[in-house]
Design a protein around this motif. Structure first.
Motif, PDB file in Angstrom:
ATOM      1  N   TYR A  27      27.669  24.350  34.380  1.00  0.00           N
ATOM      2  CA  TYR A  27      27.720  25.798  34.136  1.00  0.00           C
ATOM      3  C   TYR A  27      26.942  26.094  32.856  1.00  0.00           C
ATOM      4  O   TYR A  27      26.138  25.262  32.409  1.00  0.00           O
ATOM      5  N   ARG A  44      27.020  39.084  33.856  1.00  0.00           N
ATOM      6  CA  ARG A  44      26.667  37.751  34.360  1.00  0.00           C
ATOM      7  C   ARG A  44      27.890  36.846  34.455  1.00  0.00           C
ATOM      8  O   ARG A  44      27.993  36.015  35.367  1.00  0.00           O
ATOM      9  N   GLU A  48      28.313  35.024  38.126  1.00  0.00           N
ATOM     10  CA  GLU A  48      27.783  33.662  38.145  1.00  0.00           C
ATOM     11  C   GLU A  48      28.918  32.651  38.129  1.00  0.00           C
ATOM     12  O   GLU A  48      29.978  32.888  37.539  1.00  0.00           O
ATOM     13  N   TYR A  81      23.576  26.673  37.534  1.00  0.00           N
ATOM     14  CA  TYR A  81      24.693  27.512  37.937  1.00  0.00           C
ATOM     15  C   TYR A  81      24.278  28.250  39.203  1.00  0.00           C
ATOM     16  O   TYR A  81      23.158  28.087  39.699  1.00  0.00           O
ATOM     17  N   LYS A  82      25.167  29.056  39.735  1.00  0.00           N
ATOM     18  CA  LYS A  82      24.837  29.825  40.930  1.00  0.00           C
ATOM     19  C   LYS A  82      25.411  31.224  40.825  1.00  0.00           C
ATOM     20  O   LYS A  82      26.310  31.501  40.026  1.00  0.00           O
ATOM     21  N   TYR A  83      24.865  32.122  41.638  1.00  0.00           N
ATOM     22  CA  TYR A  83      25.388  33.480  41.754  1.00  0.00           C
ATOM     23  C   TYR A  83      26.427  33.526  42.868  1.00  0.00           C
ATOM     24  O   TYR A  83      26.323  32.820  43.874  1.00  0.00           O
ATOM     25  N   TYR A 103      20.550  28.046  40.815  1.00  0.00           N
ATOM     26  CA  TYR A 103      19.542  27.795  39.786  1.00  0.00           C
ATOM     27  C   TYR A 103      19.704  26.365  39.275  1.00  0.00           C
ATOM     28  O   TYR A 103      20.803  25.947  38.908  1.00  0.00           O
ATOM     29  N   GLU A 211      21.294  31.104  26.542  1.00  0.00           N
ATOM     30  CA  GLU A 211      21.944  30.438  27.670  1.00  0.00           C
ATOM     31  C   GLU A 211      22.005  28.938  27.379  1.00  0.00           C
ATOM     32  O   GLU A 211      20.983  28.267  27.333  1.00  0.00           O
TER      33      GLU A 211
END
Length: 226
Positions: A27, A44, A48, A81-83, A103, A211
């Motif tokens: 993450y 976000r 996310e 990470y992903k949405y 991502y 990030e």
């Protein structure tokens, strides 16, 4: 029932080369010094989610003393990470499906790891240790994968990569720490298992919103002593 090992052989073979693979639960954390961007960070954080990544490669280790071991190597690591599922909207503003986007940040990694043996008896096949790792990471690319599912039953996959679209930090650093166990199967063959926590020191991109990638992993390796 333990296998018998020649203690002299264990004592003299201090070098190990091997292959390691680590699945990781990945993450990121987001920070910003600009109060006007705090709403983007909050947004976000709601859309996310963590995702799975990995680190894989070859390592070389050297037992410097009975209690200390140094390890380095060459690794490929993928964190990200992903949405959450996001609605797909057509030109008329109607919802026509959902999309899940992943991502992955790929780096070539050079680890500098130090192990401290808590238990390292020549009469046992087990070696228990603590480890601390500092890593240099050369940015390769960011991979994006979107799984599209439409309401009419159709599906699609969109893949993309980018290296220079954002001002990526081409050289990043990370550290990890954890515990581990090494099991000597035979005189020259050993296995190791290392749960750990890893965190990047620099943000992925030089931007107003920072990030920082992090992950929890379990390193599984097989080594050959010589």
């Amino acid at each position: 029932m333990a296998l018998a090992i020649n203690s002299d052989s264990v004592n003299t073979k201090r070098k190990v080369i091997g292959f390691a693979f680590a699945p990781e639960y990945c993450y990121r954390t987001l920070t910003t010094n600009d109060a006007s961007l705090k709403w983007i960070v909050d947004l976000r954080d709601t859309i996310e989610l963590p995702r799975f990544g990995f680190t894989v490669g070859f390592f070389f280790s050297y037992d410097m003393k009975k209690r200390w071991c140094f390890e380095s190597g060459a690794m490929l690591t993928a964190n990200g990470y992903k949405y959450k599922n996001i609605h797909i909207v057509n030109v008329n503003g109607s919802f026509i499906g959902i999309a899940e986007t992943f991502y992955h940040y790929l780096y070539f990694q050079i680890p500098l790891k130090v192990k401290f043996y808590l238990y390292n008896s020549q009469n046992s096949q087990f070696r228990f240790f603590l480890h601390n790792n500092f890593m240099g990471n050369i940015f390769l690319e960011r991979r994006i994968k979107s799984n599209l599912k439409y309401d009419d039953g159709k599906t699609d996959i969109i893949r993309d990569t980018d290296k220079d679209f954002y001002n990526y930090n081409k050289l990043n650093y990370s550290w990890s720490a954890g515990i581990g166990v090494r099991y000597i199967l035979k005189e020259k063959i050993s296995f190791q298992l290392e749960p750990y926590y890893k965190r990047f020191i620099l943000p992925t991109v030089d931007a107003p919103i920072n990030e920082f990638l992090y992950s929890y992993g379990v390193n599984v390796g097989i080594g050959y002593s010589f």
